[in-house]
Scaffold this motif. Structure first.
Motif, PDB file in Angstrom:
ATOM      1  N   SER A 102      33.530  46.702  48.670  1.00 53.33           N
ATOM      2  CA  SER A 102      33.342  46.077  49.982  1.00 53.33           C
ATOM      3  C   SER A 102      32.827  44.649  49.825  1.00 53.33           C
ATOM      4  O   SER A 102      33.265  43.736  50.541  1.00 53.33           O
ATOM      5  CB  SER A 102      32.365  46.909  50.819  1.00 53.33           C
ATOM      6  N   ILE A 103      31.914  44.454  48.894  1.00 52.03           N
ATOM      7  CA  ILE A 103      31.375  43.116  48.619  1.00 52.03           C
ATOM      8  C   ILE A 103      32.480  42.196  48.109  1.00 52.03           C
ATOM      9  O   ILE A 103      32.583  41.032  48.513  1.00 52.03           O
ATOM     10  CB  ILE A 103      30.225  43.209  47.596  1.00 52.03           C
ATOM     11  N   ALA A 104      33.333  42.715  47.216  1.00 50.00           N
ATOM     12  CA  ALA A 104      34.427  41.904  46.666  1.00 50.00           C
ATOM     13  C   ALA A 104      35.393  41.465  47.759  1.00 50.00           C
ATOM     14  O   ALA A 104      35.914  40.342  47.727  1.00 50.00           O
ATOM     15  CB  ALA A 104      35.171  42.693  45.589  1.00 50.00           C
ATOM     16  N   ALA A 105      35.643  42.325  48.743  1.00 48.40           N
ATOM     17  CA  ALA A 105      36.623  42.033  49.796  1.00 48.40           C
ATOM     18  C   ALA A 105      36.047  41.205  50.939  1.00 48.40           C
ATOM     19  O   ALA A 105      36.793  40.584  51.697  1.00 48.40           O
ATOM     20  CB  ALA A 105      37.187  43.346  50.351  1.00 48.40           C
ATOM     21  N   ALA A 106      34.735  41.173  51.073  1.00 47.27           N
ATOM     22  CA  ALA A 106      34.108  40.536  52.238  1.00 47.27           C
ATOM     23  C   ALA A 106      34.252  39.014  52.215  1.00 47.27           C
ATOM     24  O   ALA A 106      33.993  38.387  51.187  1.00 47.27           O
ATOM     25  CB  ALA A 106      32.633  40.918  52.303  1.00 47.27           C
TER      26      ALA A 106
END
Length: 551
Positions: A94-98
């Motif tokens: 989720s952090i990578a995509a945010a």
């Protein structure tokens, strides 16, 4: 490694399509006549263009608010079920995509882009439950940095205070709880709920103020690299003076001892010129230093690679990712094998630190130098941080099968096409004059890396380990590969006396198996004592108790 072994990749399919056409024989005959790497890449590029086989730009793995929220929600479900490792990975994704917040976004904006901050905050909750307090504090700092909603920020300060208290930092913990109490005024809570939380925080505050500071807490120290034994080598800065580089027509340039070496002596400690982490470990290991990390930070632009620290993220961007970021999805879709990725990193780094025209002129001049002196700078030093030693690593091009060399050329041509059409790599370089020179460098390094790269392994311990009795079950896992100027000159022995051999050893693998492997992959016939005397495998050694002679 022979890249043709990977028969189901898109790149191999491209080659197969060419092989099936009636022009296969003509292509093969024409290709064999080419002597320069740049000529091979140009020829293959023209062929791929003729048959419309050059790669199209794949959609970049850009940030996605929807994807980040979806992954975060899945992480929330895993967290509720106490599947902590699963939740940790989902929050990391989720952090990578945010998306990173834009300048106009703020914690008070009604629809602020707070996905990144919330993902960091949620991951900090998992890390806290796992007892990873330092990592939890790092994620809390990131969440506060990237617009964590004011209405929820009291939760972060409370968690921060609890982490600091666990780490024995009571004064800092007290400050965090005070910050949590102040932040309660912005929380969207009923008055009863607000008063209840206030009471809990005040109780925490009292306990922290009255508690004694912890002493003798274990220090969170980074593992230190070993130091070389003996004196520093004046010609090999990364090595001890107990080794030197020698040359012979049969063995080329190689490392040799200058004296008797004791068991346990450290001969060299070398940082790789370039390294890559394999794609399957993008979400668990740092893209720059390859270290495993449970609190990775995202690339600021793509959603593919991650880093263990802001320092690594900055170093990676400055060194090569400023170019690689935009083409990595295409290379990944093509399944460019790992040596292609590593060659790209080498080439970008070399062209960034040197003017390309001057670099090519320097290499052309060095071509005339005797073999023993290639790779040494004008001060007579063979430096691991210089490009020249990497360039002059043996390629074995003349010993590769035509199929392998053709596939390596296709790999170089596809990477070159991506560089030209999907990046600004050639913005300061005359593309018409130097395009295929760059392609030639790529191909040279791809060929060289087939025999000169080192695998990067991580030792994983089984959950069945018995730490009380000292019974450990562990296995090495290959997580990436790297290229080293000095370590690449360590020659093989099937009975190695240093921690470096070419995969097979005498008491596990039969002589014929070793012979075939080394001649096919590394293009030499091993003449170590174990091969000459055909030493037996471990399972056919004598069963009787060994006799030790003490001098």
């Amino acid at each position: 490694m022979d890249p043709t072994n990977n028969c189901d990749t898109p790149l191999s399919i491209v080659v197969k399509r060419l092989m099936k056409k009636d022009v296969h024989l003509r292509l093969n005959n024409e290709f064999k006549k080419l002597m320069k790497h740049s000529e091979r890449v140009k020829y293959v590029t023209d062929v791929l263009k003729q048959y419309n086989l050059l790669p199209d730009e794949m959609e970049m793995k850009v940030k996605s608010l929807e994807k980040s929220v979806e992954l975060r929600n899945s992480g929330n479900k895993a967290f509720v079920k106490k599947v902590d490792k699963g939740a940790l990975l989902l929050y990391t994704k989720s952090i990578a995509a945010a998306p990173f917040p834009t300048k106009q976004d703020s914690p008070t904006t009604e629809n602020a882009n707070d996905a990144l901050a919330i993902a960091f905050a949620n991951r900090s909750a998992v890390l806290f439950r796992l007892g990873k307090y330092n990592l939890c504090l790092q994620d809390i700092s990131q969440a506060l940095k990237y617009n964590y909603p004011n209405k929820l920020v009291y939760k972060l300060f409370e968690r921060q205070g609890k982490c600091l208290q666990h780490l024995g930092k009571n004064k800092d913990a007290t400050n965090s709880i005070n910050n949590a109490l102040k932040a309660l005024s912005s929380a969207e809570l009923t008055e009863d709920k607000r008063q209840k939380i206030k009471g809990e925080l005040e109780n925490l505050l009292k306990s922290y103020q009255s508690a004694k500071a912890f002493t003798n807490l274990p220090k969170n120290e980074e593992p230190q690299l070993p130091k070389c034994s003996y004196r520093k080598n004046s010609k090999l800065p990364c090595a001890s003076d107990c080794v030197e580089i020698r040359y012979s027509p049969e063995m080329g340039r190689y490392m040799s001892a200058t004296r008797d070496i004791k068991v346990g002596d450290v001969l060299a400690v070398e940082k790789p010129f370039a390294s890559i982490v394999y794609t399957k470990y993008f979400e668990t290991h740092c893209y720059n230093c390859l270290r495993r990390c449970e609190a990775l930070l995202p690339c600021c632009f793509c959603s593919l690679v991650m880093y263990c620290s802001e320092e690594c993220r900055s170093l990676s961007w400055d060194e090569s990712h400023y170019i690689g970021c935009s083409i990595l999805p295409t290379l990944q879709k093509l399944a460019i094998f790992e040596k292609g990725h590593l060659a790209l990193k080498i080439m970008i780094k070399a062209c960034k630190t040197n003017d390309l025209k001057s670099l090519l002129e320097s290499l052309a001049a060095e071509e005339k130098v005797e073999e023993m002196k290639k790779g040494f700078n004008n001060k007579g030093v063979y430096s691991s941080s210089d490009y020249s030693p990497i360039y002059w690593l043996v390629t074995h091009t003349e010993k590769l099968t035509s199929e392998t060399l053709f596939l390596c050329s296709v790999t170089a041509a596809c990477i070159l096409h991506c560089l030209e059409t999907m990046t600004d790599f050639f913005s300061d370089i005359d593309v018409n004059e130097y395009k295929y020179e760059v392609g030639g460098l790529l191909l040279r390094h791809i060929c060289s890396l087939l025999a000169n790269s080192h695998g990067v392994e991580e030792i994983l311990y089984s959950s069945e380990n018995d730490w009380e009795t000292g019974s450990f079950k562990k296995k090495p896992v290959l997580i990436g590969c790297a290229v080293h100027a000095v370590l690449s000159l360590v020659n093989h022995s099937c009975d190695p006396n240093v921690f470096d051999c070419y995969q097979l050893i005498f008491f596990v693998n039969k002589k014929e198996e070793r012979k075939t492997h080394y001649e096919t992959v590394y293009h030499f016939t091993c003449k170590c004592r174990a091969c000459i005397e055909d030493w037996p495998l471990l399972d056919i050694w004598p069963d009787e108790e060994p006799t030790f002679i003490c001098n």
